[in-house]
Design an enzyme around this catalytic site. Structure first.
Site, PDB file in Angstrom:
ATOM      1  N   GLU A  78       0.806  -1.222   0.000  1.00 43.99           N
ATOM      2  CA  GLU A  78       0.000   0.000   0.000  1.00 43.99           C
ATOM      3  C   GLU A  78       0.840   1.274   0.000  1.00 43.99           C
ATOM      4  O   GLU A  78       0.310   2.367  -0.222  1.00 43.99           O
ATOM      5  CB  GLU A  78      -0.939  -0.011   1.204  1.00 43.99           C
ATOM      6  N   GLU A 109       6.882 -22.212   7.340  1.00 45.81           N
ATOM      7  CA  GLU A 109       7.372 -21.381   8.436  1.00 45.81           C
ATOM      8  C   GLU A 109       8.431 -22.086   9.283  1.00 45.81           C
ATOM      9  O   GLU A 109       9.081 -21.465  10.126  1.00 45.81           O
ATOM     10  CB  GLU A 109       6.219 -20.942   9.338  1.00 45.81           C
TER      11      GLU A 109
END
Length: 266
Positions: A78, A109
């Site tokens: 953004e 992960e």
């Protein structure tokens, strides 16, 4: 004690009405902002060290897995349209790669080596800054990447909701937001995710203001990527130059940005 895995303050959730569930979630959410407030000194310390690096051309990297990784990517993605910065100024990296943005990648992960490999794809160096994001503070992907970064004299920070976690030991600037037990035990996409999003908003927004991408309170460097933003930019120029909407829009489209239109024509 792993605070993010501690038992919920609520029980028998399946027997609650819709309104009771919503009331319970809302009560828990109200505590998040206060938990972030307690971490403001840590966030301040991070930014006091991050901003000078970015002013000298350094980049900010977020690394995370699951919800935490997605939140980092969201914040990074953004910044170009909001502040007009290059896409490689703030970079979000998630365990499992782009596939993991939409779909969980099993055991991604747990790989302690992969984050550094992912960072090396961007030729990361000492000018840059790495922020690891993990609610639990114990995600191997994140801890491994932060550790390698420190070995290469790259500044590190972390955002965790589990005070005293392993990840803190790999961070030059730890941010610990103790939001307490989740409404659903261990569901860190809830309060922990909200806290992480709030902290990320603070970090990127403050950095961009400090780097000069805001004038007054306006996004003068925003990308004109849709009609809504063209309209917003036009109104900024109208206000700043005291001209008509039509004249302001012509200037905006001519110069391509609010900042240029104002600086050239004022």
């Amino acid at each position: 004690m792993n605070l993010t895995e501690s038992d919920s303050n609520h029980n028998d959730l399946e027997n609650l009405s819709i309104n009771e569930i919503l009331q319970g979630i809302n009560r828990e959410d109200q505590s998040v902002a206060m938990a972030v407030k307690k971490a403001l000194p840590q966030i301040t310390s991070l930014l006091e060290n991050l901003v000078p690096k970015m002013q000298l051309g350094g980049r900010l990297f977020y690394i995370g897995a699951g919800t935490s990784g997605r939140l980092g990517i969201l914040d990074a993605s953004e910044c170009p349209p909001t502040f007009g910065v290059a896409p490689d100024k703030i970079i979000g990296i998630i365990a499992g790669g782009d596939t993991a943005i939409r779909k969980a990648v099993e055991f991604a992960e747990d790989n302690t080596e992969q984050a550094w490999k992912d960072l090396m794809n961007y030729d990361i160096n000492e000018k840059d800054f790495v922020i690891g994001i993990a609610a639990s503070g114990r995600t191997p992907y994140v801890i491994g990447g932060m550790g390698k970064a420190r070995e290469h004299n790259i500044s590190t920070a972390c955002i965790t909701c589990n005070p005293g976690s392993e990840m803190v030991n790999s961070a030059d600037f730890p941010i610990e937001v103790a939001v307490g037990p989740e409404f659903i035990t261990g569901s860190t996409r809830m309060k922990s995710g909200t806290a992480q999003k709030m902290v990320l908003n603070m970090i990127s927004t403050t950095a961009m203001i400090q780097l000069g991408h805001i004038k007054g309170n306006k996004m003068v460097d925003m990308q004109l990527s849709n009609d809504k933003l063209v309209d917003r930019g036009t109104k900024m120029i109208m206000s700043e130059l005291n001209i008509s909407y039509e004249a302001a829009k012509r200037l905006l489209l001519k110069h391509g940005s609010v900042r240029k239109a104002i600086s050239v024509e004022k």
